[in-house]
Design a protein around this motif. Structure first.
Motif, PDB file in Angstrom:
ATOM      1  N   GLU A 105       0.910  -1.076   0.073  1.00  0.00           N
ATOM      2  CA  GLU A 105       0.101   0.155  -0.135  1.00  0.00           C
ATOM      3  C   GLU A 105       0.675   1.254  -0.018  1.00  0.00           C
ATOM      4  N   LEU A 106       2.024   0.836  -0.001  1.00  0.00           N
ATOM      5  CA  LEU A 106       3.135   2.249   0.006  1.00  0.00           C
ATOM      6  C   LEU A 106       3.715   2.429  -1.098  1.00  0.00           C
ATOM      7  N   THR A 107       4.235   3.450  -1.570  1.00  0.00           N
ATOM      8  CA  THR A 107       5.039   4.139  -2.566  1.00  0.00           C
ATOM      9  C   THR A 107       6.612   3.603  -2.123  1.00  0.00           C
ATOM     10  N   ASP A 108       7.514   3.437  -3.025  1.00  0.00           N
ATOM     11  CA  ASP A 108       8.988   2.928  -2.616  1.00  0.00           C
ATOM     12  C   ASP A 108       9.457   3.928  -1.926  1.00  0.00           C
ATOM     13  N   GLU A 109       9.380   5.314  -2.017  1.00  0.00           N
ATOM     14  CA  GLU A 109       9.611   6.396  -1.100  1.00  0.00           C
ATOM     15  C   GLU A 109       9.227   6.397   0.140  1.00  0.00           C
ATOM     16  N   GLN A 110       7.892   6.138   0.353  1.00  0.00           N
ATOM     17  CA  GLN A 110       7.275   5.957   1.873  1.00  0.00           C
ATOM     18  C   GLN A 110       7.603   4.936   2.349  1.00  0.00           C
ATOM     19  N   TYR A 111       8.116   3.762   1.800  1.00  0.00           N
ATOM     20  CA  TYR A 111       8.579   2.297   2.342  1.00  0.00           C
ATOM     21  C   TYR A 111       9.900   2.664   2.959  1.00  0.00           C
ATOM     22  N   LEU A 112      10.665   3.269   2.081  1.00  0.00           N
ATOM     23  CA  LEU A 112      12.114   3.612   2.297  1.00  0.00           C
ATOM     24  C   LEU A 112      12.256   4.604   3.586  1.00  0.00           C
ATOM     25  N   ARG A 113      11.297   5.554   3.588  1.00  0.00           N
ATOM     26  CA  ARG A 113      11.492   6.453   4.889  1.00  0.00           C
ATOM     27  C   ARG A 113      10.988   6.017   6.129  1.00  0.00           C
ATOM     28  N   GLU A 114       9.994   5.067   5.827  1.00  0.00           N
ATOM     29  CA  GLU A 114       9.522   4.382   7.283  1.00  0.00           C
ATOM     30  C   GLU A 114      10.413   3.289   7.723  1.00  0.00           C
ATOM     31  N   PHE A 115      10.882   2.662   6.716  1.00  0.00           N
ATOM     32  CA  PHE A 115      12.056   1.444   6.996  1.00  0.00           C
ATOM     33  C   PHE A 115      13.443   2.081   7.670  1.00  0.00           C
ATOM     34  N   SER A 116      13.885   3.199   7.151  1.00  0.00           N
ATOM     35  CA  SER A 116      14.882   4.043   7.775  1.00  0.00           C
ATOM     36  C   SER A 116      14.643   4.297   9.083  1.00  0.00           C
ATOM     37  N   TRP A 117      13.571   4.842   9.216  1.00  0.00           N
ATOM     38  CA  TRP A 117      13.141   5.452  10.634  1.00  0.00           C
ATOM     39  C   TRP A 117      12.970   4.208  11.713  1.00  0.00           C
ATOM     40  N   LEU A 118      12.437   3.209  11.180  1.00  0.00           N
ATOM     41  CA  LEU A 118      12.584   1.995  12.035  1.00  0.00           C
ATOM     42  C   LEU A 118      13.876   1.506  12.507  1.00  0.00           C
ATOM     43  N   MET A 119      14.697   1.411  11.496  1.00  0.00           N
ATOM     44  CA  MET A 119      16.070   0.898  11.581  1.00  0.00           C
ATOM     45  C   MET A 119      16.980   1.545  12.123  1.00  0.00           C
ATOM     46  N   SER A 120      16.930   3.087  11.940  1.00  0.00           N
ATOM     47  CA  SER A 120      18.064   3.956  12.532  1.00  0.00           C
ATOM     48  C   SER A 120      17.525   5.192  13.165  1.00  0.00           C
ATOM     49  N   GLY A 121      16.207   5.487  13.155  1.00  0.00           N
ATOM     50  CA  GLY A 121      15.664   6.678  13.745  1.00  0.00           C
ATOM     51  C   GLY A 121      15.849   7.819  12.782  1.00  0.00           C
TER      52      GLY A 121
END
Length: 226
Positions: A120-136
């Protein structure tokens, strides 16, 4: 000797220090499924990755893998133990082996909702959320086609804890972790209980890029010939 890359860099670019082993070994630097440099990224296919490893082993050889690449390396060893003479795993993301242990369980609970929502997410949305969860932290806008391609590839990667993994008894195995992240230490410690040699080297998630990490591999290989 077959080298299996993790996320990010692939092929020979993922193993800058290991090229020097080509003086003694026939070194093959693989590209996993969906990592072709000129084609669109594809979803993770653990079985396809395993067959890429096996197809390049010829009559047998050593397998060296990093992060998610360790999954297909271990699967290849289970499928054809007659071909895989040893495993060297740098920061292995073999999380299906440690699924019920504390660090892996916490990681799964944090990331599982994002993996479930990735369609349900765009590539950019996913990248931003993944980076936030992994590295803050959240990266800025994607500006180049390379950045957009890497974001697409990241969103298509399957959760590593979903891989069908099991242990290969008696296979000489070296595990190298960086000592920075409990998740990978947990995997390394678990594999040590099954007979692997677990060592530490600096270099964060890529200890193979430092002299100490490469040195552990270079020291391990001659012991297999004794």
């Amino acid at each position: 000797m077959v080298f299996v890359h993790g996320p990010g860099r692939f092929g020979a670019a993922a193993w800058p220090h290991q090229h020097r082993l080509a003086g003694k070994y026939d070194c093959l630097f693989l590209r996993r499924h969906g990592f072709a440099p000129t084609a669109a990224p594809l979803p993770t296919d653990f079985q396809a990755d395993m067959h890429i490893v096996l197809a390049n082993l010829g009559e047998g050889g050593h397998v060296v893998a990093h992060s998610h690449g360790a999954i297909s390396a271990m699967m290849a060893a289970v499928e054809r133990p007659d071909l895989v003479r040893s495993l060297t795993l740098f920061e292995p993301a073999c999380l299906s082996l440690t699924a019920d242990l504390p660090a892996t369980r916490a990681h799964r609970e944090r990331l599982a909702p994002l993996y479930a929502a990735r369609g349900e997410l765009t590539d950019e949305q996913y990248l931003r959320e993944f980076s936030w969860l992994m590295s803050g932290s959240r990266p800025g806008p994607l500006r180049t086609w390379q950045e957009r391609r890497e974001a697409r590839r990241l969103r298509l990667q399957e959760a590593p804890w979903a891989a069908p993994l099991s242990i290969v008894p008696g296979l000489p195995t070296l595990v190298v972790t960086g000592g920075w992240e409990p998740l990978y230490e947990e995997v390394g410690e678990y594999l040590a209980t099954t007979g692997a040699v677990h060592r530490h080297a600096p270099g964060h998630h890529r200890p193979q890029d430092r002299a100490e990490g490469h040195g552990l591999l270079a020291e391990f290989l001659p012991t297999l010939e004794q």
